[in-house]
Design a protein around this motif. Sequence first.
Motif, short mmCIF file in Angstrom:
data_model
loop_
_atom_site.label_atom_id
_atom_site.label_comp_id
_atom_site.label_asym_id
_atom_site.label_seq_id
_atom_site.Cartn_x
_atom_site.Cartn_y
_atom_site.Cartn_z
N ASP A 1 0.47 -1.33 -0.09
CA ASP A 1 0.62 0.59 0.02
C ASP A 1 1.09 0.97 -0.22
O ASP A 1 0.24 2.20 -0.43
CB ASP A 1 -0.30 -0.12 1.06
N VAL A 2 2.57 1.06 0.08
CA VAL A 2 3.31 2.49 0.36
C VAL A 2 3.27 2.92 -1.30
O VAL A 2 3.11 4.16 -1.15
CB VAL A 2 4.35 2.16 0.59
N GLY A 3 3.11 2.11 -2.48
CA GLY A 3 2.39 2.83 -3.70
C GLY A 3 3.09 3.88 -4.03
O GLY A 3 4.43 3.95 -3.24
N ALA A 4 3.09 4.34 -5.42
CA ALA A 4 4.08 5.32 -5.47
C ALA A 4 4.07 6.77 -4.77
O ALA A 4 5.18 7.68 -5.92
CB ALA A 4 2.96 4.96 -6.43
N GLU A 5 3.48 6.77 -4.55
CA GLU A 5 3.55 8.60 -3.57
C GLU A 5 4.97 8.19 -2.57
O GLU A 5 5.23 9.20 -2.04
CB GLU A 5 2.60 8.89 -2.85
N GLY A 6 5.09 7.44 -1.98
CA GLY A 6 5.64 7.17 -0.69
C GLY A 6 7.24 6.24 -0.91
O GLY A 6 7.09 6.56 -2.01
N VAL A 7 7.84 6.87 -0.07
CA VAL A 7 9.30 6.22 -0.06
C VAL A 7 9.63 5.29 1.40
O VAL A 7 8.78 5.35 2.87
CB VAL A 7 10.49 7.31 0.40
N MET A 8 9.99 4.26 0.50
CA MET A 8 10.32 2.63 2.70
C MET A 8 11.79 2.54 1.96
O MET A 8 12.75 3.19 1.25
CB MET A 8 9.93 1.81 1.29
N LEU A 9 12.10 2.89 3.28
CA LEU A 9 13.74 2.48 3.96
C LEU A 9 13.61 1.92 4.90
O LEU A 9 13.05 1.27 6.04
CB LEU A 9 14.05 3.91 4.46
N VAL A 10 14.50 0.20 3.70
CA VAL A 10 14.64 -1.32 4.76
C VAL A 10 15.56 -1.63 4.98
O VAL A 10 16.42 -1.33 4.50
CB VAL A 10 13.91 -1.21 3.41
N GLU A 11 15.64 -2.20 6.58
CA GLU A 11 17.05 -2.38 6.91
C GLU A 11 16.36 -3.85 7.35
O GLU A 11 15.55 -4.53 7.11
CB GLU A 11 16.17 -1.87 8.29
N TRP A 12 17.45 -4.49 7.32
CA TRP A 12 17.31 -6.09 6.85
C TRP A 12 16.60 -6.66 5.87
O TRP A 12 15.89 -7.87 5.83
CB TRP A 12 16.85 -6.69 8.51
N PRO A 13 17.01 -6.13 5.17
CA PRO A 13 15.89 -6.17 3.62
C PRO A 13 16.49 -7.80 3.16
O PRO A 13 15.16 -9.16 2.86
CB PRO A 13 16.80 -5.54 2.45
N GLU A 14 17.57 -8.45 3.49
CA GLU A 14 17.69 -10.34 3.41
C GLU A 14 16.87 -10.61 3.65
O GLU A 14 16.41 -12.19 3.31
CB GLU A 14 18.87 -10.28 4.42
#
Length: 145
Positions: free
Chosen positions: A92-105
């Motif tokens: 739902d974050v979609g095209a407007e939001g920015v995601m900053l992801v720790e531990w993507p592994e």
Amino acid sequence: MRIKHEKAMLDFGRKLADALRPGDVVTLSGPLSAGKTTMVRGVLSGLGHRGDVPSPSFAIVQPYEDLNPPVWHVDLYRIDDPSDLEELGLDDVGAEGVMLVEWPEHAGRRVWPRALALSLEVLDDGARALTAEVPAAWEGRWPLR
Ligand SMILES: Nc1ncnc2c1ncn2[C@@H]1O[C@H](COP(=O)(O)OP(=O)(O)OP(=O)(O)O)[C@@H](O)[C@H]1O
Ligand SMILES: [Mg+2]
């Protein structure tokens, strides 16, 4: 790139904030206490956030929807089954939001193939080394200025 101390990590985060566009995903890899959340604090500060930035290890997702662009700070440390990701509502974050992801592994392999993939390493003298995998969407934006 060498990042010598915590303040330099915050400054780097603020520069990253200036380059962000809606729809971006930035993944932050590196061992415990490498400085991932510190960088996120810098990004949020650069976007005008004043106040706490809890490490979302327990909540997993911490939204900052009042920022422009809105930011979702995600920490997947506690996810051990990639299928648990579906419950987090990240689609739902979609095209407007920015995601900053720790531990993507912990999400499994390459869930975000178009992400700016940053990795931090702790050097012998305590400084951090930052390396980046730069996707096409970041050409012209990386290196940061
Ligand atoms: N160059 C540096 N950059 C960032 N933090 C540093 C640096 N040198 C020392 N530190 C210290 O390292 C710690 C980094 O903690 P932080 O919570 O940002 O790490 P993290 O990578 O998010 O860890 P976790 O995997 O537990 O979420 C802080 O206490 C900070 O003061
Ligand atoms: Mg963290």
